[in-house]
Design an enzyme around this catalytic site. Structure first.
Site, mmCIF file in Angstrom:
data_model
loop_
_atom_site.group_PDB
_atom_site.id
_atom_site.type_symbol
_atom_site.label_atom_id
_atom_site.label_comp_id
_atom_site.label_asym_id
_atom_site.label_seq_id
_atom_site.Cartn_x
_atom_site.Cartn_y
_atom_site.Cartn_z
ATOM 1 N N TYR A 215 84.437 17.336 -41.710
ATOM 2 C CA TYR A 215 84.269 18.671 -41.139
ATOM 3 C C TYR A 215 83.334 18.648 -39.936
ATOM 4 O O TYR A 215 83.663 19.187 -38.871
ATOM 5 C CB TYR A 215 83.729 19.628 -42.202
ATOM 6 C CG TYR A 215 83.571 21.052 -41.720
ATOM 7 C CD1 TYR A 215 84.680 21.883 -41.609
ATOM 8 C CD2 TYR A 215 82.328 21.561 -41.361
ATOM 9 C CE1 TYR A 215 84.551 23.181 -41.157
ATOM 10 C CE2 TYR A 215 82.192 22.854 -40.906
ATOM 11 C CZ TYR A 215 83.299 23.662 -40.803
ATOM 12 O OH TYR A 215 83.158 24.950 -40.340
ATOM 13 N N SER B 118 82.004 25.669 -34.984
ATOM 14 C CA SER B 118 81.055 25.962 -36.054
ATOM 15 C C SER B 118 79.658 25.629 -35.574
ATOM 16 O O SER B 118 79.483 24.833 -34.639
ATOM 17 C CB SER B 118 81.388 25.129 -37.298
ATOM 18 O OG SER B 118 80.385 25.242 -38.271
#
Length: 310
Positions: A176, A164
């Site tokens: 995350y 990401s």
């Protein structure tokens, strides 16, 4: 001077386009394993590669997800249930893949399975909130990869890890961001370890895209649930106004997310089918022009810009 720089830049992109356009032969004979195909990137890229004639082995967390995927694809595509946090489930999946391949190697592994929530200011979260995300997004990637490496090495194939833009720039609290930084590091070490065997490892760095993980109602419920379980001391320290402003920030971010997932799935497809895949693919304008450029700036400047943006 600017004209010469523009010309050089144009020549560079022309050369890169020409160099990357050559595709791998006999794609219809190659097997690709994709994790997390119930929805989102995994679901779309599984259908995309199936349409291209490749032999897709798609893992899904739920039977419903597997059934829905098979309804929209050809008979070439095969599904198997997989929980990447369950070592027995991963081992069973590896045995299943070996049966599907027979004596062949596995051309591609796409580590896509992941979760986003819970996400909130760090003090609002528990240790379990962090480890639950890390176990899926990072430990699960490692476990699946360790089981599949011999099959990919046999085919001198590809491993693609979906990281990401958040793996370059942490803008909030939660597991995350930590997990995606870890995926970046794991991918770099894996690429160097396997380069001697002809295996290529690519990292996909998406920006903000609207999937089942980033649904506005889901994000809102996540924050409200976390806030309701906080101690009175923490609530008093932050205040109701802080909570409302944070919710508004998250809602504004979801409004900027893109619904077209093609920049991500096209990058995955290129990484699997191009003779010369890229080491990193940044997908989405926010990844290209915000997350990745900011990651190279001095920390004091990045903190100031993020404070102004959010």
């Amino acid at each position: 001077m600017w004209l010469y720089l523009a010309a050089l830049l144009g020549l560079y992109f022309l050369f890169r386009w020409y160099r990357e356009r050559e595709t791998v032969p006999n794609l219809q004979e190659k097997y690709v394993l994709i994790t997390g195909c119930d929805s989102g990137f995994g679901n779309k890229v599984a259908r995309q590669l199936d349409q291209r004639g490749m032999r897709v082995l798609a893992t899904c967390l739920t039977q419903k997800g597997a059934d829905q995927l098979r309804e929209t694809t050809s008979q070439r595509l095969q599904t198997v249930l997989l929980d990447v946090t369950d070592r027995d489930s991963v081992a069973a999946m590896v045995r299943w893949v070996k049966v599907q391949l027979g004596n062949k190697g596995l051309w591609g592994l796409v580590n896509n399975a992941g979760i986003l929530l819970p996400m909130a200011p760090t003090e609002w979260l528990t240790l379990d909130d962090f480890t639950n995300v890390i176990n899926v997004n990072l430990v699960g990637v490692i476990d699946v990869t360790l089981g599949i490496i011999p099959l990919v090495r046999k085919a001198r194939g590809r491993i693609i890890n979906v990281a990401s833009g958040a793996g370059r720039l942490a803008t909030g609290g939660g597991g995350y961001f930590i997990s995606k930084f870890g995926v970046e590091a794991f991918s770099d070490s894996l690429r160097r370890d396997l380069s001697a065997f002809g295996v290529k490892v690519s990292i996909i760095e998406p920006g903000s895209f609207k999937t089942s993980l980033t649904n506005r109602e889901v994000l809102k419920a996540n924050l409200e649930g976390i806030w309701s379980h906080l101690s009175s001391e923490v609530k008093e320290s932050y205040g109701e106004e802080y909570f409302k402003n944070f919710c508004m920030k998250m809602e504004a971010m979801t409004g900027m997310m893109k619904t077209n997932l093609s920049p991500v799935t096209d990058s995955i497809e290129h990484g699997l089918t191009a003779v010369r895949p890229r080491t990193r693919y940044s997908a989405g304008w926010d990844a290209k022009f915000i997350a990745i450029p900011l990651s190279y700036l001095p920390t004091i400047l990045v903190d100031y810009i993020l404070a102004k943006l959010f």
